[in-house]
Design an enzyme around this catalytic site. Structure first.
Site, mmCIF file in Angstrom:
data_model
loop_
_atom_site.group_PDB
_atom_site.id
_atom_site.type_symbol
_atom_site.label_atom_id
_atom_site.label_comp_id
_atom_site.label_asym_id
_atom_site.label_seq_id
_atom_site.Cartn_x
_atom_site.Cartn_y
_atom_site.Cartn_z
ATOM 1 N N GLU A 90 17.038 19.680 -35.316
ATOM 2 C CA GLU A 90 17.089 19.169 -33.940
ATOM 3 C C GLU A 90 18.185 19.877 -33.156
ATOM 4 O OE1 GLU A 90 18.874 15.316 -33.454
ATOM 5 O OE2 GLU A 90 17.450 14.708 -31.910
ATOM 6 N N HIS A 135 21.276 20.589 -30.968
ATOM 7 C CA HIS A 135 22.545 19.875 -30.799
ATOM 8 C C HIS A 135 23.424 20.589 -29.773
ATOM 9 C CE1 HIS A 135 21.541 17.326 -34.217
ATOM 10 N NE2 HIS A 135 22.620 16.624 -33.996
ATOM 11 N N ASP A 140 22.154 17.500 -38.513
ATOM 12 C CA ASP A 140 21.782 16.182 -39.053
ATOM 13 C C ASP A 140 21.438 16.226 -40.537
ATOM 14 O OD1 ASP A 140 22.207 15.201 -36.553
ATOM 15 O OD2 ASP A 140 20.118 14.755 -36.102
ATOM 16 N N HIS A 169 20.171 11.136 -38.751
ATOM 17 C CA HIS A 169 19.371 11.322 -37.529
ATOM 18 C C HIS A 169 18.854 9.950 -37.121
ATOM 19 C CE1 HIS A 169 16.528 13.315 -34.837
ATOM 20 N NE2 HIS A 169 15.514 12.751 -35.446
ATOM 21 N N GLU A 224 16.842 8.639 -35.134
ATOM 22 C CA GLU A 224 15.417 8.360 -34.931
ATOM 23 C C GLU A 224 14.669 8.089 -36.229
ATOM 24 O OE1 GLU A 224 17.246 10.603 -33.398
ATOM 25 O OE2 GLU A 224 16.614 10.856 -31.312
ATOM 26 N N HIS A 251 25.599 12.478 -29.311
ATOM 27 C CA HIS A 251 24.698 13.519 -29.810
ATOM 28 C C HIS A 251 25.326 14.861 -29.448
ATOM 29 C CE1 HIS A 251 21.116 15.549 -31.133
ATOM 30 N NE2 HIS A 251 21.105 16.195 -29.994
ATOM 31 N N GLU A 288 30.244 14.437 -33.934
ATOM 32 C CA GLU A 288 29.541 15.421 -34.763
ATOM 33 C C GLU A 288 30.250 16.778 -34.740
ATOM 34 O OE1 GLU A 288 24.910 14.082 -35.040
ATOM 35 O OE2 GLU A 288 25.441 15.155 -33.208
#
Lengths: 260, 260, 260, 260, 260, 260
Positions: A33, A35, A44, A119, A121, A177, A182
């Site tokens: 994904e 970032h 992730d 992650h 989701e 995010h 992170e």
């Protein structure tokens, strides 16, 4: 000394570990994904795998190969699934992957699993995979298989930690995010994969109290991050790592007891 | 005057409404789930349906029949799926139900749908149903179908409203299962279905930063609610209703424009 | 006195009813389907729900929330699935919905279920849902779960009843879509939802001894009904209701025995 | 002269037939199901295949290989799925088989298909397979594919034919499982597979106006047939065959027009 | 210089590579499977990933994250799925994973994909995933997406290479599970993960001309390998690597043309 | 004497055979697939069915109705799925068909099944169907069900047989699609379905060490066969038949023991 990664063991080494009783397996679940402009797309996967590795070293748990693809990025938590590079699975694929892995671990004799999700989701599809797997195990007469699910960031909720990470105020996990959290972890763990020069500062994303499908791409801050990584640092990353590894190790001990 | 409920219209009345252009359909999605000792198990259907009805009266939208069963209750948001009475669907059943309904609405000529979710656990499966439906519509050459998803409680986040509802401090939406919010709405809308005598006061539920499967039932407060409904009142319910209906009507206007 | 609708009970009330032993649950299964110019589209949900309610009042059974969407309307039984408003599920969605509900009822301790179908096209998908659920229950070691399925109209087959309903001769159930039978029941139960002024008289539909896909829309009588509702009356509706409720109550007693 | 069976053609012969335009393919769909003490278990495949062969000879259609397994036998139409030998598919397997075959026929250039069902229980799953296939073809931009479904016995409904077959009165198709109709056809077509010595006479099955799952086996007449085959004869079989082949050939001509 | 691994790129870097035209993506597909006493269980992921990396460096292709779990180990190709540690997916999970990844790559603008399989048992499920994905892309109006599938060992079939690898005679690929081929590659690439001390010499496995389910475990040589790794060497591994990388790079050029 | 085909037995005859103990059922699994200019498209059904019939006559086994449709033809084994006439199922349809049949056979009391595959591409989907079925049987408490899978050609691998069949050298099974092997068998069994006049001679197909999707049609030899049938003869077909029937009968005896 033997690796904590199941993939790096022979089947005999693995078998011996399971047979010793009360083995705990850790499964990192991630995504490919976007970032933002400064982070690679495997954040992730890298982060929960690194946390798992450290937790395993401390507790004697084993780390299964990470699930490298995850559920579709949502605008309010990951920017949205319209970005190039973000490569997502349908819900049922995530569900079945988790279900299949649990069924096999149970066949090996494992009875304790912790799924570390990197992650957001993925969460509910992981839950459904677990539920279907436990249902199947019940049919098979296998009782006593227990699964813990967690998002490692939930172990950094101590107000003092939050204050150190966000001295100017915490915006909430919703906009984390590609932000300070992170990015700091990546700086501590994989600094060569971070390019702070490319990091684009922007105010935290704000969204209306609903979601639209298809998403309106312009509502995601252009770089794809939901908050700015300005303020990220290697030291913060190390703090997070320590706090999360400690917390998860304790949770495993509390719930799953000591390993042999 | 015609009903706002699609089920109460003839197909000709419905067809006329769609043909007039820019019709918005509202779909309440709920669950059959325990809500403590003082509330009936259909709260998650009744409340979004009532909100839909009022939004429809104000905006000219139409209300499709509610989806009466939802995804499995989770311990931290609904007490857990181990309660008698809670009757839940597998994830893929929720996904396909939403997908099928959208496919059919599109066939009718509808291009604007708002899904009002009354059961937190449905959220991601509803998202997947929408994504699969939009993918199919794209195959069928149908473009321009737009879906809004929302949880009505997200429209009551105004700090002044929160303060009126929770004068002693807000515990967060996480523990709002059968608490002040839902109970007040039920008192305003369906007082005969609420039995405040049976309501059991307890401190807000607290959970560790992870989930366990199977759940440890004792971690849910005994009545099944996650916070106490003490402090609920009809007046608060009416306030919530007003705020939510206003907010949702505005959102529909902002995103979907005027209807004819 | 407690409601017969499970959705209107608390989980404790429900639990007490199940624990008392031999509880029978009734599940109405319907559809959102056009029913001509004079009837609303929720007829197939309203009618079995009303029958269930009365049967429950008489027998002590409980009524689960209806399944509000059903399988695709077929031309010879419902006019066809091309009408606007008719909103149907794929077969597998119906199958899984029934399967999931049975699995959950079994978890609650229920062992007797009667599914009252209000929409002919659902029949075989309901059967498959039951078969898959019973297979699963067998895996789970749950034996003795019994399901009755019925279409309430099959209880009005007494020639004397038929004669009263159709003094000029009965055309067969095949063409009973929006005709005398359903319209009379609606007049008895929900007169405000019937608009006899809009009812369009036409001869019974006739079809060749085969089906075509896609359907040829012109072969369905224009209003969507398969026979005329001329001759429908509230009195006939009450007769039907009485006969059906009696018959179903008797069937439950014969097969499932007395409840406590 | 070339075979009417697609399986007996080379791909070039098949291609030539399709390329000639307006080719009609006939697909027999059957089951492996008990048919009493005097008939073999493949009756539901043999009979529609034989009808297809004769229709094809008369009309120039082609016959695809039969689907040899079908949906689960129901007590009121096939005695029930508890008999040894009856070997049935889940609903979704039937659905997907039909869907896959249609997708492939469409790829070949076929646009006219008639599915001859020899096993009542298949009907709705065949319908769903067709619907899903046509949906897919629409996605693929293939329009104009038309499917006819039929049960060959529906072409013997002429009162004069019925009178010849059942001089003592017709009990209805419901109990025609292994009775006069199927047995007569088998006597005309495959007499060596019929053993009238083993045929057990019994009154027509009677059932209550509902179904029970699991079935109560004793409610099916012991031999598994639903009515007696006494009165079956080769001559009746030939009459049925003639009537059905004529009727189906005419239906194909009416709906699909002449072939080249 | 940018990484060849998609996971290590930012979305912008990835987007630029795709936008440059004719980008080729390589997807390693492996398994977690026992490989005897001397090799770790992630051989089937490590080896195709390493081949992909080298091919990418030579050709400018990009490497997607590997699929780390694969289809069930079969006795004649991988020893069987009864070993502890071997952790396999159901067929449909493999199918859907491949299908989902292709759908997403197509969304990004990719039109050339090569899937490098490291686990024989995956082959047909990968094929089905590709077929379903291309079908979907056709529905979506995306044409021109081309996929190459290969097992890297098929590029080492040159008789001269075989002779160098197996100077005493080649037993065939069938028994190459944990034998000279894979072990040599591991010695060349990941020597720290190989423990030749634990390697157990045994004659090549022999099997009857059929398979049994459940497998008879004793028919697999005890260590789980199908032939002995005696004779494996780092030099052989380097030869294999060179030959395979050359061959695959050439195949990509031949079929997919030059990249920009 | 009773037929060996289950479809030609009554349920009582079948039941008696199963009840006698240790019954073996043989299931031919085939395809509808082009086989060049000289062979019909049902070769992959006819040949395993004929082998099953002879094996059954020799061993007392029973033959279930063949599965007439199979998985998609692959270019290197069957010419590719782009030919007209080739009519294939999705992988999951093959999987579920096999799974359903096994579940039903187990219900009948069968515990020994041999699946004779006549179409290479089916293999792994048959394997998955078996695995899922055995998993289900385990849930149902049915243990001891054993399945043998085989491709009849694997029983003709004796070098002496190969030498007689291919006096000029054997090209390998890979190119045996419509070549000497299958054509000889057809000449021995169904000579009226072979048209040697139409047989087109061509050198064996050669392919690169990878597969492409979509296939490049020109890479399949024009007639669709992968090697020439020149050299096929009835005598060779009889030899193959004898060798295969002997070998399979012996395998059944070795693994499943004597039947009663």
């Amino acid at each position: 000394m033997e690796s904590v990664f199941i993939g790096e063991l022979t089947w005999q080494q693995y078998q011996a570990r399971i047979a010793a009783g009360n083995a705990v397996v850790l499964l990192p679940v991630g995504a490919l994904e976007q970032h933002g402009h400064h982070l690679p797309m495997n954040v992730d996967v890298l982060l929960p795998t690194a946390v798992c590795e450290r937790v395993a070293q401390r507790t004697g748990a084993l780390v299964a190969p990470a699930v490298h693809y995850g559920y579709k990025s949502q605008q309010k938590s990951g920017g949205g699934n319209h970005y190039p590079g973000t490569t997502s699975l349908d819900g049922v694929t995530v569900i079945r992957t988790v279900q299949d892995i649990i069924r096999e671990l149970a066949r090996h004799g494992v009875r304790r699993l912790a799924i570390l999700n990197g992650h957001f989701e993925n969460s509910m599809f992981v839950v459904e995979g677990i539920d279907l797997a436990l249902r199947e195990l019940h049919y098979a007469g296998v009782e006593g298989f227990r699964v813990m699910t967690l998002s490692y960031w939930d172990f950094a909720e101590d107000p003092e930690v939050i204050k150190k990470l966000y001295p100017d105020g915490f915006q909430g996990w919703n906009v984390e995010h590609g932000g300070v959290f992170e990015t700091s972890l990546m700086l501590a763990l994989y600094p060569h994969l971070v390019d702070m020069e490319q990091m684009e500062h922007h105010p935290p994303a704000t969204f209306p109290p609903y979601d639209l499908f298809p998403v309106v791409p312009e509502r995601t801050p252009r770089p794809g991050t939901l908050s700015s990584a300005r303020g990220a640092s290697r030291a913060k990353g190390e703090l997070i790592l320590e706090v999360c590894v400690n917390g998860i190790a304790r949770a495993l001990r509390d719930e799953f007891g000591a390993q042999h």
